[in-house]
Scaffold this active site. Structure first.
Site, mmCIF file in Angstrom:
data_model
loop_
_atom_site.group_PDB
_atom_site.id
_atom_site.type_symbol
_atom_site.label_atom_id
_atom_site.label_comp_id
_atom_site.label_asym_id
_atom_site.label_seq_id
_atom_site.Cartn_x
_atom_site.Cartn_y
_atom_site.Cartn_z
ATOM 1 N N SER A 260 0.823 -1.220 0.000
ATOM 2 C CA SER A 260 0.000 0.000 0.000
ATOM 3 C C SER A 260 0.853 1.264 0.000
ATOM 4 O O SER A 260 0.553 2.228 -0.725
ATOM 5 C CB SER A 260 -0.967 0.008 1.186
ATOM 6 O OG SER A 260 -0.293 -0.224 2.400
ATOM 7 N N HIS A 290 -1.930 -8.864 2.128
ATOM 8 C CA HIS A 290 -1.649 -7.572 2.785
ATOM 9 C C HIS A 290 -2.809 -7.268 3.744
ATOM 10 O O HIS A 290 -3.100 -8.053 4.644
ATOM 11 C CB HIS A 290 -1.428 -6.521 1.688
ATOM 12 C CG HIS A 290 -0.876 -5.213 2.148
ATOM 13 N ND1 HIS A 290 -0.257 -5.022 3.353
ATOM 14 C CD2 HIS A 290 -0.854 -3.968 1.540
ATOM 15 C CE1 HIS A 290 0.130 -3.757 3.482
ATOM 16 N NE2 HIS A 290 -0.238 -3.090 2.392
ATOM 17 N N HIS A 337 5.728 -12.387 7.767
ATOM 18 C CA HIS A 337 5.941 -11.010 7.309
ATOM 19 C C HIS A 337 7.132 -10.970 6.363
ATOM 20 O O HIS A 337 8.080 -11.742 6.520
ATOM 21 C CB HIS A 337 6.193 -10.058 8.492
ATOM 22 C CG HIS A 337 5.959 -8.632 8.136
ATOM 23 N ND1 HIS A 337 6.934 -7.832 7.609
ATOM 24 C CD2 HIS A 337 4.833 -7.874 8.205
ATOM 25 C CE1 HIS A 337 6.424 -6.629 7.372
ATOM 26 N NE2 HIS A 337 5.157 -6.628 7.721
ATOM 27 N N ARG A 346 3.050 -4.287 16.768
ATOM 28 C CA ARG A 346 1.652 -3.865 16.578
ATOM 29 C C ARG A 346 0.705 -4.948 17.111
ATOM 30 O O ARG A 346 -0.398 -4.662 17.544
ATOM 31 C CB ARG A 346 1.378 -3.577 15.093
ATOM 32 C CG ARG A 346 2.228 -2.456 14.520
ATOM 33 C CD ARG A 346 2.036 -2.311 13.025
ATOM 34 N NE ARG A 346 2.395 -3.525 12.300
ATOM 35 C CZ ARG A 346 2.212 -3.712 10.997
ATOM 36 N NH1 ARG A 346 1.682 -2.751 10.260
ATOM 37 N NH2 ARG A 346 2.575 -4.840 10.414
ATOM 38 N N ASP A 392 -2.327 -8.061 11.850
ATOM 39 C CA ASP A 392 -3.684 -8.520 11.538
ATOM 40 C C ASP A 392 -4.146 -9.685 12.408
ATOM 41 O O ASP A 392 -5.334 -10.000 12.435
ATOM 42 C CB ASP A 392 -3.753 -8.930 10.058
ATOM 43 C CG ASP A 392 -3.417 -7.766 9.152
ATOM 44 O OD1 ASP A 392 -3.975 -6.683 9.375
ATOM 45 O OD2 ASP A 392 -2.587 -7.922 8.242
HETATM 46 N N1 CMX Z 1 1.150 -19.524 6.387
HETATM 47 C C1 CMX Z 1 1.600 -20.445 5.492
HETATM 48 N N2 CMX Z 1 2.637 -20.260 4.678
HETATM 49 C C2 CMX Z 1 3.299 -19.095 4.784
HETATM 50 C C3 CMX Z 1 2.928 -18.118 5.712
HETATM 51 C C4 CMX Z 1 1.794 -18.363 6.522
HETATM 52 N N3 CMX Z 1 1.336 -17.459 7.397
HETATM 53 N N4 CMX Z 1 3.775 -17.069 5.589
HETATM 54 C C5 CMX Z 1 4.635 -17.386 4.599
HETATM 55 N N5 CMX Z 1 4.347 -18.616 4.113
HETATM 56 C C6 CMX Z 1 4.994 -19.306 3.006
HETATM 57 C C7 CMX Z 1 4.872 -18.437 1.751
HETATM 58 O O1 CMX Z 1 3.597 -18.597 1.145
HETATM 59 C C8 CMX Z 1 6.009 -18.943 0.925
HETATM 60 O O2 CMX Z 1 5.605 -20.150 0.335
HETATM 61 P P1 CMX Z 1 6.068 -20.539 -1.161
HETATM 62 O O3 CMX Z 1 7.551 -20.711 -1.070
HETATM 63 O O4 CMX Z 1 5.310 -21.784 -1.451
HETATM 64 O O5 CMX Z 1 5.687 -19.392 -2.027
HETATM 65 C C9 CMX Z 1 7.072 -19.268 1.984
HETATM 66 O O6 CMX Z 1 6.370 -19.395 3.227
HETATM 67 C C10 CMX Z 1 8.110 -18.193 2.133
HETATM 68 O O7 CMX Z 1 7.480 -16.958 2.386
HETATM 69 P P2 CMX Z 1 8.198 -15.812 3.239
HETATM 70 O O8 CMX Z 1 9.426 -15.421 2.502
HETATM 71 O O9 CMX Z 1 8.336 -16.219 4.653
HETATM 72 O O10 CMX Z 1 7.111 -14.650 3.216
HETATM 73 P P3 CMX Z 1 6.831 -13.561 2.086
HETATM 74 O O11 CMX Z 1 7.723 -12.404 2.316
HETATM 75 O O12 CMX Z 1 6.848 -14.159 0.739
HETATM 76 O O13 CMX Z 1 5.309 -13.181 2.398
HETATM 77 C C11 CMX Z 1 3.467 -12.657 3.774
HETATM 78 C C12 CMX Z 1 4.957 -12.422 3.533
HETATM 79 C C13 CMX Z 1 3.005 -11.703 4.864
HETATM 80 C C14 CMX Z 1 2.696 -12.341 2.494
HETATM 81 C C15 CMX Z 1 3.248 -14.140 4.212
HETATM 82 O O14 CMX Z 1 3.910 -14.368 5.438
HETATM 83 C C16 CMX Z 1 1.790 -14.513 4.322
HETATM 84 O O15 CMX Z 1 1.187 -14.899 3.304
HETATM 85 N N6 CMX Z 1 1.190 -14.407 5.552
HETATM 86 C C17 CMX Z 1 -0.217 -14.653 5.733
HETATM 87 C C18 CMX Z 1 -1.030 -13.479 5.229
HETATM 88 C C19 CMX Z 1 -0.862 -12.296 6.150
HETATM 89 O O16 CMX Z 1 -0.966 -12.371 7.354
HETATM 90 N N7 CMX Z 1 -0.653 -11.100 5.530
HETATM 91 C C20 CMX Z 1 -0.616 -9.824 6.285
HETATM 92 C C21 CMX Z 1 0.807 -9.251 6.445
HETATM 93 C C22 CMX Z 1 0.750 -7.925 7.182
HETATM 94 C C23 CMX Z 1 0.036 -6.881 6.358
HETATM 95 O O17 CMX Z 1 0.562 -6.491 5.311
HETATM 96 O O18 CMX Z 1 -1.077 -6.486 6.712
#
Ligand code: CMX
Length: 460
Positions: A260, A290, A337, A346, A392
């Site tokens: 964002s 996000h 994250h 947070r 979140d």
């Molecule tokens: N549950 C399951 N798998 C997860 C995970 C979770 N909470 N967080 C990361 N992973 C997985 C990723 O999907 C990725 O899998 P692939 O290799 O198959 O693609 C792997 O772990 C590596 O990811 P990462 O490098 O640790 O995390 P990213 O930087 O790619 O992504 C985020 C960060 C937040 C998108 C991810 O942790 C996620 O999807 N979390 C759940 C959704 C969430 O809570 N989003 C809100 C974040 C805060 C905000 O912006 O509001």
């Protein structure tokens, strides 16, 4: 940075009524100081390397690539966010509060982000009065929001309503008239403050229209943004109003690379006005990886409770639910994250708010149980780099406690807060003359060719 004394730069004062500078005056005084600082950094270090980008990073969402300047906040992977150098607990301690309140006023944070200075009570009260004057929406925008189909997602409505406000952009109008580049920021500032001031009413209209009768109380000029927001949403509990102050403050800014913030920065760099930039930013916030994660967390909790059919939420049962989600190919929302590698402060400050005010709440306890279990499950799962909760993971159950059960609205709440971070930075970007963003992209073919030239014998 906080505490830098620039009082000698205050040239304009606001008549006899107050000796306090307005936010616009305080910000104007900072601009030449920051411009000089950047000029000197560029002169001294302009050709020095800040960071690198590997092939892995180019394919991997540019994680950690240092290629953008964002002044209002900085995120440490372990410690979490600092707003102009202040941590969340420091903001809770040092920023002005509402009378009788404990949590920082988001308007005070806005001042801090814009100037790098902690404002006085009088400065914040002046800002609140200014914002209240700007807050009323034109009738046609109220009517437009009430005419949206009720099954249009609240975030889509929010983004469309912000876009509708663009009709009144002072920045866009001034640009059309050929205003000088050095004067851009003043118009951007006007749009920023008017836009932020209007968001609570836009959000409240969406909420009351989608879930209730579409009727929203008029704003009260004596109240701050959070109190007005709660009352327009239909909530009068002073504790909920305090939660709102904390909520809007902590959701505001999270440095520049998140979707964002970066979207707002990017779109604004084309000199798209603040309304166009924020609407685009909100479309990014609406993604499930996000901001939409707060909605998804509550759905996860609701599904879990339904599956349990009244049985107690033991750690074993929570563990089973986490594996069920992971094995179905979904993510555990609210965990992980892109930058953080520890529990998000947070999350912690919301947990502390819950402990202080509503510690016996059943869903708050469930969030704590998930916190005890999910990091272990995610570690065992072995994919995520960060198994800890983000902002979140907690916000939804706090809102539910005070009566706001409609989770598809939660990301709009996040959006009202996020504007308090990204729009100040947009204004700073115009004041400091930041350039159009245009990084270089490559094709896989061109990467292959470059690597073959650089490493003709392969790379070990
Ligand atoms: N549950 C399951 N798998 C997860 C995970 C979770 N909470 N967080 C990361 N992973 C997985 C990723 O999907 C990725 O899998 P692939 O290799 O198959 O693609 C792997 O772990 C590596 O990811 P990462 O490098 O640790 O995390 P990213 O930087 O790619 O992504 C985020 C960060 C937040 C998108 C991810 O942790 C996620 O999807 N979390 C759940 C959704 C969430 O809570 N989003 C809100 C974040 C805060 C905000 O912006 O509001």
């Amino acid at each position: 940075m906080v505490g830098r004394n620039v009082s000698q730069h205050f040239i304009v004062r606001r008549g006899m009524a107050s000796m306090e500078p307005t936010l616009k005056e305080a910000f104007a005084a900072k601009i030449p100081v920051w411009q000089d600082e950047i000029k000197s950094i560029k002169k001294q270090y302009g050709d020095k390397v800040l960071g690198t980008c590997t092939v892995e990073q180019a394919y991997g969402g540019m994680r950690s690539v240092k290629s953008m300047v964002y002044e209002t906040s900085l995120l440490d992977p372990v410690e979490g966010i600092r707003f102009r150098g202040l941590t969340i607990p420091e903001c809770q301690e040092r920023l002005p509060k509402a009378k009788g309140g404990d949590e920082p006023l988001p308007e005070a944070l806005l001042w801090l982000l814009m100037t790098g200075e902690v404002p006085t009570d009088a400065q914040v009260q002046g800002l609140i009065a200014d914002m209240n004057q700007r807050a009323p929406l034109p009738d046609w925008i109220e009517k437009t929001i009430l005419d949206f189909p009720k099954d249009l997602h609240p975030m889509t409505q929010f983004s469309m309503a912000i876009l509708a406000c663009q009709k009144e952009s002072q920045f866009a109008a001034a640009y059309q008239k050929g205003v000088k580049k050095t004067e851009y920021w003043g118009y951007c500032f006007e749009d920023m403050l008017t836009c932020i001031a209007r968001l609570p009413r836009i959000a409240a209209l969406i909420y009351r229209n989608v879930f209730f009768d579409g009727k929203v109380l008029p704003m009260e000029n004596a109240s701050d943004m959070s109190e007005n927001f709660c009352k327009m949403l239909g909530y009068n509990d002073p504790q909920f109003i305090e939660l709102m102050r904390l909520y809007l403050t902590i959701h505001s800014d999270h440095e520049g690379g998140n979707v964002s913030a970066h979207t707002c920065h990017l779109v604004g760099s084309a000199l798209s006005d603040p309304y166009l930039s924020l609407s685009a930013s909100m479309n990014g916030l609406a993604g499930p990886l996000h901001g939409l994660a707060n909605q998804e967390v509550l759905r996860f909790i609701k599904d879990f409770k339904a599956d349990m059919g009244g049985k107690p939420a033991t750690p074993e049962a929570v563990k089973e639910q986490c594996w069920k989600v992971l094995n179905s190919g979904r993510v555990i929302p609210g965990y992980g994250h892109a930058v953080l590698r520890k529990t998000d402060p947070r999350f912690t400050c919301q947990a502390e708010f819950a402990k202080k005010h509503i510690k016996d709440d059943e869903l708050v306890k469930l969030v704590q149980t998930i916190y005890e279990v999910a990091p272990g499950v995610l570690t065992e799962h072995g994919k995520t780099k960060n198994p800890w909760p983000n902002v979140d993971a907690h916000s939804g159950v706090l809102l539910v406690h005070y009566g706001m059960k409609e989770e598809s609205f939660y990301t709009v709440m996040f959006g009202v807060g996020r504007a308090i971070g990204v729009l100040p930075m947009l204004t700073i970007s115009r004041a400091l003359g930041f350039s159009l963003e245009r990084p270089k992209s490559l094709t896989t073919e061109s990467i292959k060719k470059t690597m073959e030239v650089m490493y003709p014998h392969g790379h070990t």
